[in-house]
Design an enzyme around this catalytic site. Structure first.
Site, short mmCIF file in Angstrom:
data_model
loop_
_atom_site.label_atom_id
_atom_site.label_comp_id
_atom_site.label_asym_id
_atom_site.label_seq_id
_atom_site.Cartn_x
_atom_site.Cartn_y
_atom_site.Cartn_z
N ASP A 106 4.77 -4.42 -6.66
CA ASP A 106 4.64 -5.83 -6.31
C ASP A 106 4.03 -6.61 -7.47
O ASP A 106 3.37 -6.04 -8.34
CB ASP A 106 3.79 -6.01 -5.04
CG ASP A 106 2.36 -5.51 -5.19
OD1 ASP A 106 2.15 -4.48 -5.87
OD2 ASP A 106 1.44 -6.14 -4.63
N GLU A 167 -0.42 -3.59 -3.99
CA GLU A 167 -1.60 -3.46 -4.86
C GLU A 167 -2.19 -4.81 -5.23
O GLU A 167 -3.42 -4.97 -5.30
CB GLU A 167 -1.21 -2.69 -6.13
CG GLU A 167 -2.40 -2.24 -6.98
CD GLU A 167 -2.89 -3.31 -7.96
OE1 GLU A 167 -4.01 -3.16 -8.48
OE2 GLU A 167 -2.16 -4.29 -8.21
#
Length: 403
Positions: A106, A167
């Protein structure tokens, strides 16, 4: 023996079991660098903001295919806001504890960013949203495994990689997956970008995301203001209090988002802020979070609530650090000079480092500007990083902790 001589001696020992490997890795890595550069750009071209499940899943599928081509088995781990990936490569000695690599797919950049910030190379710098943090690191590890496959080699021990989809928002779901695979790991490596000068990350601050929510009472701002309780006014006062509570050594505060109210002529009945906190020590983290959990409203009729959205423990600097010595020795054998230093940011390697596991981060791309519009990686450092990662996979680990 001086430090330089000791490093050189260790480097010779580290690669003695694989004669000629350093030169072969370095030469082959230079050849592969162009393909890895393209892979960095291709991965960055698949926008994958945190929370966008469809785009994250599309990227996970692409990553799984790329790693599978290097000999990995890939398993998708279901998550509502984007699937995680767990990948396994067999080692020459399957009975050894696994080497764990952690990463994420991400980014902080919203969909559409590529429209006005395309991926391009200028003056040896490849720029684009997420190119450094951390599409570059993901491409580099793929290149390292491809290099070993080209040489007909496998990693010395089994390698497992966990790539989480959340994350950048603190790994609220991915944390448990990373922690599950910490068990039994010989060492843990992170593919976050290194320091701008290429140094690795040997410690990281703890981090916590908090949502501060205030409930007030709506009323007409002109006719009945006295009947209302402004959630926005209360939130402003609470943020001043929070700033005072966090103004202490080892603690940093960033107010990242504020929202509230409906109209200028309505006393706000709701307001909230999202806070990012960073801590140098576990004690500072514990003390601050305890203080924030006991905030009370200043205004009668207002209610204040503190919610921890995600949290990572501080990973303290440790003396000695045999894993860093090993990586420095490999770098020296490859003709590279490499060192390590603590970092200000937090990541999933905090989970390993805080437990005292042999851990290093910053093995991803070398560049600067993560989370900023000047984010870029240095193209000339792709080859050296590919060679270093391949050496880390192929060369036996030394004894890293007391049994």
């Amino acid at each position: 023996m001086n430090t330089t001589a000791a490093t050189a001696a260790t480097a010779t020992t580290a690669t003695a079991a694989l004669p000629g490997l350093p030169r072969t890795l370095t030469t082959r890595a230079r050849t592969l660098a162009a393909a890895v550069r393209k892979r960095c750009a291709d991965l960055a071209g698949i926008e994958s903001p945190s929370g966008d499940a469809a785009r994250l899943d599309a990227l996970a599928e692409e990553l799984a295919a790329g790693y599978a081509a290097t000999g990995a088995t890939a398993v998708r781990r279901r998550c509502d806001h984007g699937d995680h990936l767990v990948l396994d490569w067999p080692g020459q000695q399957e009975d050894l504890p696994h080497l764990l690599v952690v990463g994420h797919h991400d980014t902080v950049w919203p969909v559409g960013t590529l429209a006005d910030w395309p991926i391009e190379e200028r003056d040896g710098r490849l720029t684009g949203p997420g190119i450094l943090d951390m599409k570059g690191g993901l491409a580099l590890l793929e290149g390292a495994f491809a290099l070993l496959a080209d040489l007909g080699q496998r990693p010395h021990r089994p390698v497992r990689m966990v790539i989480v989809s959340d994350e950048e928002i603190g790994s609220p779901d991915g944390r448990s997956l990373v922690e599950r695979h910490l068990r039994g790991a010989a060492a843990v490596l992170g593919l976050e970008p290194g320091h701008p000068d290429g140094r690795l990350k040997t410690a990281r601050r703890g981090s916590t995301r908090i949502r501060l929510t205030v409930t007030g009472r709506e009323a007409h701002a002109g006719n009945d203001a006295v009947d209302g309780v402004s959630a926005i006014d209360e939130l402003v006062d609470q943020l001043i209090t929070v700033r005072g509570l966090t103004r202490q050594p080892g603690t940093e505060l960033n107010t990242g988002r504020i929202d509230g109210g409906t109209r200028a002529n309505v006393v706000a009945g709701h307001a909230e802020a999202e806070l990012g906190l960073r801590f140098a020590t576990t004690e500072a983290q514990r003390r601050t979070l305890d203080n924030l959990a006991h905030l009370t409203a200043n205004r009668p009729g207002a209610d204040v609530r503190t919610e921890v959205l995600s949290s990572r423990p501080a990973w303290p600097e440790r003396t000695g650090n045999p894993l860093l010595r090993h990586v420095r020795s490999l770098a020296a054998a490859l003709g590279q000079h490499l060192d390590g230093a603590p970092a200000g940011g937090a990541g999933d390697t905090n989970l390993a480092g805080a437990r005292g596991l042999p851990t290093l981060d910053g093995l991803g791309a070398v560049g600067a500007g993560p989370h900023a519009r000047h984010e870029h990686l240095r193209v000339d450092q792709l080859g050296p990083r590919i060679a270093l990662l391949a050496a880390l996979l192929a060369v036996p680990l030394p004894r890293l902790r007391d049994r």
